[in-house]
Design a protein around this motif. Structure first.
Motif, PDB file in Angstrom:
ATOM      1  N   SER A 146       0.791  -1.202   0.005  1.00 57.40           N
ATOM      2  CA  SER A 146      -0.171  -0.087   0.099  1.00 57.40           C
ATOM      3  C   SER A 146       0.751   1.384   0.113  1.00 57.40           C
ATOM      4  N   SER A 147       2.022   1.093   0.658  1.00 58.53           N
ATOM      5  CA  SER A 147       2.668   2.448   0.763  1.00 58.53           C
ATOM      6  C   SER A 147       3.393   2.557  -0.436  1.00 58.53           C
ATOM      7  N   LEU A 149       2.494   1.964  -3.504  1.00 58.03           N
ATOM      8  CA  LEU A 149       1.584   2.326  -4.335  1.00 58.03           C
ATOM      9  C   LEU A 149       1.361   3.900  -4.209  1.00 58.03           C
ATOM     10  N   MET A 150       1.251   4.268  -2.839  1.00 58.18           N
ATOM     11  CA  MET A 150       1.182   5.756  -2.471  1.00 58.18           C
ATOM     12  C   MET A 150       2.167   6.448  -3.188  1.00 58.18           C
ATOM     13  N   VAL A 151       3.678   5.823  -2.816  1.00 59.30           N
ATOM     14  CA  VAL A 151       4.554   6.576  -3.412  1.00 59.30           C
ATOM     15  C   VAL A 151       4.690   6.585  -4.922  1.00 59.30           C
ATOM     16  N   ALA A 152       4.284   5.796  -5.665  1.00 59.28           N
ATOM     17  CA  ALA A 152       4.269   5.527  -7.100  1.00 59.28           C
ATOM     18  C   ALA A 152       3.182   6.793  -7.373  1.00 59.28           C
ATOM     19  N   LEU A 153       2.093   6.765  -6.707  1.00 61.75           N
ATOM     20  CA  LEU A 153       1.212   7.783  -7.036  1.00 61.75           C
ATOM     21  C   LEU A 153       1.506   9.264  -6.943  1.00 61.75           C
ATOM     22  N   ILE A 154       2.083   9.451  -5.670  1.00 63.11           N
ATOM     23  CA  ILE A 154       2.681  10.738  -5.549  1.00 63.11           C
ATOM     24  C   ILE A 154       3.895  11.103  -6.576  1.00 63.11           C
ATOM     25  N   TYR A 192       9.589   4.984   3.134  1.00 62.22           N
ATOM     26  CA  TYR A 192      10.947   5.420   3.114  1.00 62.22           C
ATOM     27  C   TYR A 192      11.502   4.468   2.297  1.00 62.22           C
ATOM     28  N   ALA A 193      11.231   3.100   2.658  1.00 59.96           N
ATOM     29  CA  ALA A 193      12.063   1.969   1.876  1.00 59.96           C
ATOM     30  C   ALA A 193      11.687   2.145   0.457  1.00 59.96           C
ATOM     31  N   ALA A 194      10.441   2.348   0.052  1.00 60.20           N
ATOM     32  CA  ALA A 194       9.826   2.312  -1.467  1.00 60.20           C
ATOM     33  C   ALA A 194      10.484   3.602  -1.976  1.00 60.20           C
TER      34      ALA A 194
END
Length: 373
Positions: A146-147, A149-154, A192-194
């Motif tokens: 989920s995180s 995905l959020m990083v890719a979206l941003i 942070y990892a993503a």
């Protein structure tokens, strides 16, 4: 307005020519619109998980050792001129459509995406977009899907709006959307990892995060890949109950929970040293110790299926292993002694746990823009 049919014998009228021209222009514009794309890697956590969940990092400081793998969350954004926002999740088979300037409620329909778009819209004027999203693992898998995905979206929203955001700002923004705007339970390591990618030793303090990239020797990394086994338990974590229980036990000063959390920090340090020195047998054994200490944080972290799988893996040749996320399901990671990985995989397959091939990924969030020539 009616147009003449466009078969081989159709009469070409001025109206027909105009219709064809408009249709061709619309098709050409659709093809030449820029595509903003992003991919962010998922991660496996070796030690320290839980020490990144508030309020522990604010009070005692958290330490996490993790690495990203070649499974990704993907995002594609195409601008629209009609002021509409359309989001399609390829994983969930779900789509939503609304006006860019409309108020959108969080109703369980792609709320994560709505919240991300809303937060970026506070930085820039809302615009019409098409969004296509896909992740290589479901939420609750323990891989930080989920995180990621959020990083890719941003990432795609940043490029589309031409925002000047650093990696730290992207990770922080992703964390705020999930944990503050939506109130989802969890820690800080996944965002942070993503964003940063690779092997990282991450420090969490009061209002501050420091990502320390680790220079792992290539031979150590390749050997680690050869001996690590990632398997899916067959079910994902259901809800935030495990994290809530772990946090409550910490707040109540439960002795086991306190000991488990504090030991995670010690183990993260020891496992980091083992990796940097190429002492993989030590690393594998400590992976098992980290699991035993993690289970002290909440009785909900393990299940009978997970316990049985762990015992069978050890009997088949694994030195140690653990669940890769909060617990209760998702993926398990085992370090196997050389020459036994296939035996451990075969035994776990007999129990219904499916092996997931992977390699380490040294790059974090990637974004690019493509225009059809």
């Amino acid at each position: 307005m009616d147009f003449a049919p466009e078969g081989p014998s159709a009469v070409i009228t001025p109206q027909t020519q105009t219709h064809r021209f408009r249709r061709a222009r619309a098709q050409r514009e659709a093809w030449t619109q820029p595509l903003f794309r992003a991919k962010a890697p998922l991660r496996v956590s070796f030690a320290g998980g839980g020490t990144d969940v508030p309020p522990f990092p604010e009070r005692e400081g958290g330490l996490v050792l993790c690495a990203t793998i070649n499974r990704f969350a993907h995002g594609t954004l195409r601008p629209r001129v009609d002021g509409r926002v359309r989001v399609e999740s390829l994983d969930l088979g779900m789509a939503i459509d609304y006006g860019a300037d409309e108020h959108v409620d969080y109703d369980g329909q792609l709320d994560l995406v709505k919240a991300g778009i809303r937060r970026v819209s506070q930085l820039e004027e809302p615009r019409g977009i098409d969004l296509f999203l896909h992740t290589a693992a479901p939420p609750g898998s323990g891989l930080g899907a989920s995180s990621a995905l959020m990083v890719a979206l941003i990432g795609v929203l940043r490029d589309h709006h031409k925002l000047a955001l650093t990696d730290y700002e992207i990770a922080r923004l992703a964390w705020e959307v999930e944990r503050v705007d939506l109130g989802l339970k969890g820690g800080l390591q996944d965002q942070y990892a993503a964003t940063f990618g690779g092997f990282n030793f991450i420090e969490f303090g009061p209002g501050d995060v420091l990502v320390n990239p680790l220079r792992i020797r290539p031979t150590t990394m390749y050997e680690l890949e050869s001996n690590l086994l990632l398997v899916f338990t067959g079910r994902t974590r259901a809800g935030d109950h495990i994290i809530e229980d772990q946090t409550q036990r910490y707040e109540d000063s439960d002795e086991d929970a306190l000991a488990g959390l504090r030991m995670q920090k010690t183990l993260a340090l020891e496992m980091k040293e083992a990796l940097l020195r190429g002492k993989l047998a030590t690393f594998g054994s400590l992976l098992g110790v980290a699991w035993e200490e993690k289970k002290k944080m909440s009785p909900r972290i393990s299940t009978p299926v997970i316990d049985e799988a762990y015992d069978e893996a050890i009997r088949a040749g694994a030195l140690g292993g653990k669940v890769t996320g909060a617990g209760g399901g998702g993926f398990m990671l085992f370090y196997c002694t050389p020459g036994t990985r296939h035996k451990v995989a075969a035994r776990l397959a007999q129990m219904g746990l499916e092996e997931a091939e992977f390699a380490f990924e040294e790059t974090g969030l990637r974004t690019w823009t493509y225009v059809e020539g």
